[in-house]
Design a protein around this motif. Structure first.
Motif, PDB file in Angstrom:
ATOM      1  N   GLU A  18       0.835  -1.206   0.000  1.00 52.63           N
ATOM      2  CA  GLU A  18       0.000   0.000   0.000  1.00 52.63           C
ATOM      3  C   GLU A  18       0.869   1.255   0.000  1.00 52.63           C
ATOM      4  OE1 GLU A  18      -4.243   0.794   2.080  1.00 52.63           O
ATOM      5  OE2 GLU A  18      -2.558   0.535   3.459  1.00 52.63           O
ATOM      6  N   ARG A  21       2.346   1.736  -3.517  1.00 53.49           N
ATOM      7  CA  ARG A  21       1.343   2.142  -4.500  1.00 53.49           C
ATOM      8  C   ARG A  21       0.995   3.617  -4.364  1.00 53.49           C
ATOM      9  NH1 ARG A  21      -2.133  -1.147  -3.134  1.00 53.49           N
ATOM     10  NH2 ARG A  21      -3.699   0.090  -2.051  1.00 53.49           N
ATOM     11  N   TYR A  22       0.696   4.053  -3.147  1.00 51.25           N
ATOM     12  CA  TYR A  22       0.341   5.458  -2.960  1.00 51.25           C
ATOM     13  C   TYR A  22       1.566   6.364  -3.063  1.00 51.25           C
ATOM     14  CZ  TYR A  22      -4.387   4.189  -1.563  1.00 51.25           C
ATOM     15  OH  TYR A  22      -5.673   3.719  -1.560  1.00 51.25           O
ATOM     16  N   TYR A  25       1.886   7.346  -6.631  1.00 52.15           N
ATOM     17  CA  TYR A  25       0.921   8.395  -6.981  1.00 52.15           C
ATOM     18  C   TYR A  25       1.420   9.758  -6.533  1.00 52.15           C
ATOM     19  CZ  TYR A  25      -2.384   4.574  -7.777  1.00 52.15           C
ATOM     20  OH  TYR A  25      -2.998   3.447  -8.239  1.00 52.15           O
ATOM     21  N   MET A  26       1.977   9.830  -5.317  1.00 53.05           N
ATOM     22  CA  MET A  26       2.455  11.107  -4.797  1.00 53.05           C
ATOM     23  C   MET A  26       3.676  11.597  -5.576  1.00 53.05           C
ATOM     24  SD  MET A  26       1.919  10.869  -0.648  1.00 53.05           S
ATOM     25  CE  MET A  26       2.470   9.178  -0.430  1.00 53.05           C
ATOM     26  N   TYR A 240      -3.405   8.104   4.941  1.00 55.56           N
ATOM     27  CA  TYR A 240      -4.463   8.188   3.929  1.00 55.56           C
ATOM     28  C   TYR A 240      -4.795   9.640   3.591  1.00 55.56           C
ATOM     29  CZ  TYR A 240      -5.450   3.189   4.348  1.00 55.56           C
ATOM     30  OH  TYR A 240      -5.359   1.824   4.320  1.00 55.56           O
ATOM     31  N   ALA A 243      -2.114  10.782   1.200  1.00 56.06           N
ATOM     32  CA  ALA A 243      -2.267  10.135  -0.105  1.00 56.06           C
ATOM     33  C   ALA A 243      -3.527  10.602  -0.825  1.00 56.06           C
ATOM     34  CB  ALA A 243      -2.293   8.621   0.071  1.00 56.06           C
ATOM     35  N   ASN A 244      -4.548  10.984  -0.060  1.00 53.62           N
ATOM     36  CA  ASN A 244      -5.815  11.387  -0.676  1.00 53.62           C
ATOM     37  C   ASN A 244      -5.694  12.693  -1.456  1.00 53.62           C
ATOM     38  OD1 ASN A 244      -8.774  10.694  -0.829  1.00 53.62           O
ATOM     39  ND2 ASN A 244      -8.922  12.785   0.003  1.00 53.62           N
ATOM     40  N   ARG A 247      -4.629  10.970  -4.809  1.00 53.53           N
ATOM     41  CA  ARG A 247      -5.430   9.872  -5.335  1.00 53.53           C
ATOM     42  C   ARG A 247      -6.546   9.585  -4.355  1.00 53.53           C
ATOM     43  NH1 ARG A 247      -5.024   6.913 -10.325  1.00 53.53           N
ATOM     44  NH2 ARG A 247      -6.075   4.912 -10.030  1.00 53.53           N
ATOM     45  N   VAL A 249      -8.755   7.841  -1.877  1.00 54.75           N
ATOM     46  CA  VAL A 249      -8.548   6.675  -1.026  1.00 54.75           C
ATOM     47  C   VAL A 249      -9.912   6.210  -0.550  1.00 54.75           C
ATOM     48  CG1 VAL A 249      -7.436   5.785   1.051  1.00 54.75           C
ATOM     49  CG2 VAL A 249      -6.311   7.547  -0.311  1.00 54.75           C
TER      50      VAL A 249
END
Length: 382
Positions: A18, A21-22, A25-26, A240, A243-244, A247, A249
């Protein structure tokens, strides 16, 4: 028979997947580019900032205060889940090995952050105090050893059901840690008279008392499962929330705060059906626990850098970079609002929602730019 080693590996692999993956994205969202630019800007101005520190400033003791804060602050990731309160609590006596592995993980991760802090402030210590011979080994080794001791002792203190007692023990950890760091950074002159460290005697007595006390905690108290799960949920929520911004979450549980002292700004928007979406989005932003907090921190940090950095070019670069960072963070505003039920209670269509989100983002960026420019002009005139 429960295999706690396999359980830890499974939880660790799930979290690592996890995180990767995030993290991708960041990184794709421009965070890496901004971080590299800020590091280059800091490296360019850092020597002049170090030289600007007055000679009367007690650098060793201030650095010890900063280091003690990061050494004492210990957050424990346990990778616990809600169902563990039912399925793992009966096997609590077999969970010691599992929690030992989580302590090793926490020590390694937090030591990396501590190492970066030591590396960042190393030029300040070298430029104002000096570091030769064995002092270099002490500079790196002592804080890391203290971090390991703080991770171990804070984990035991978490067994206490009383939060006030936990706070008192945390304060004691901070005092003991600060003394060692101040003594080391001042090269033995802290609480010493004629090169005799009288403070070390007091420190040894307090350390023995502290270790005896926390060992008694192990005998009297069991693991506080609800507190451990609450801490894990807070750490997961913080990850989260970050990360949100890049992307959506799905598992993020959004929190709100009243912030009545800020809601008056929403009343500046003229009342009417045409402005319903703008008012709603502005209130959602002001009450959000993540977006508003990140935005305010970026404004404060950028303002401080503008005050510190010399030269108009550096100040303009800070303004541009932090506006870019705020714009990147505020992109998630529209996605968060779509998950709120309030957006469906008002006669607002999809186009109005999108237009309102863009309008609120523009207003916030204009406010940040205006604040930074005013501070820059005030410093320049002064």
């Amino acid at each position: 028979m429960m295999d706690v080693d396999a359980l830890f590996r499974e939880r660790m692999q799930r979290f690592s997947a996890e995180l990767i993956r995030y993290g991708q994205y960041m990184a794709n969202g421009g965070v890496l580019m901004v971080a590299v630019f800020l590091c280059g800007l800091l490296a360019y101005y850092y020597p002049s900032l170090v030289q600007a520190i007055p000679s009367w400033v007690p650098v060793p003791y201030l650095l010890a205060l900063v280091y003690a804060f990061f050494v004492t602050k210990t957050l424990h990731r346990t990778f616990l889940l809600e169902a563990d309160l039912i399925f793992l609590t009966p096997a609590e006596t077999k969970m010691d090995r599992y929690f030992q592995k989580t302590q090793v993980y926490n020590f390694v991760v937090q030591s990396i952050g501590l190492f970066l802090i030591l590396l960042l402030l190393l030029p300040v210590y070298q430029g104002k105090v000096g570091m030769t011979g064995a002092q270099g080994w002490l500079y790196w080794g002592v804080p890391l050893i203290l971090k390991g001791w703080n991770v171990y002792s804070s984990w035991i203190i978490l067994r206490l059901p009383d939060k006030k007692r936990q706070t008192r023990y945390t304060l004691a950890r901070f005092i003991l840690t600060y003394y060692v760091l101040a003594w080391m950074l001042s090269q033995g002159s802290f609480l010493a008279y004629q090169h005799v460290p009288y403070g070390a005697v007091v420190w040894m007595v307090l350390l023995v008392w502290f270790m005896i006390r926390i060992q008694s905690i192990v005998k009297r108290h069991r693991y506080q499962w609800y507190s451990l799960l609450e801490m894990e949920n807070r750490l997961r929520l913080r990850f989260y929330q970050i990360a949100n911004q890049f992307r959506d979450v799905p598992s993020l549980q959004l929190r709100v705060k009243p912030r009545r002292w800020l809601l008056w700004t929403a009343q500046l928007i003229p009342y009417g059906k045409a402005n319903a979406a703008r008012t709603l989005y502005l209130k959602l932003f002001l009450r959000s626990d993540d977006l508003a907090g990140i935005y305010l921190r970026l404004v404060v940090i950028s303002s401080l850098l503008i005050l510190i950095l010399p030269g108009a070019l550096g100040k303009l670069a800070v303004i541009a970079v932090f506006l870019l960072m705020s714009a990147s963070q505020l992109k998630g505003m529209g996605g968060q609002a779509r998950h709120r039920s309030q957006t469906f209670l008002l006669p607002i269509n999809e186009e109005q929602r999108k237009a309102a989100a863009v309008w609120v983002r523009r207003v916030l960026l204009l406010v940040q730019g205006a604040v930074n420019l005013l501070i820059g002009l005030a410093v320049w005139k002064w």
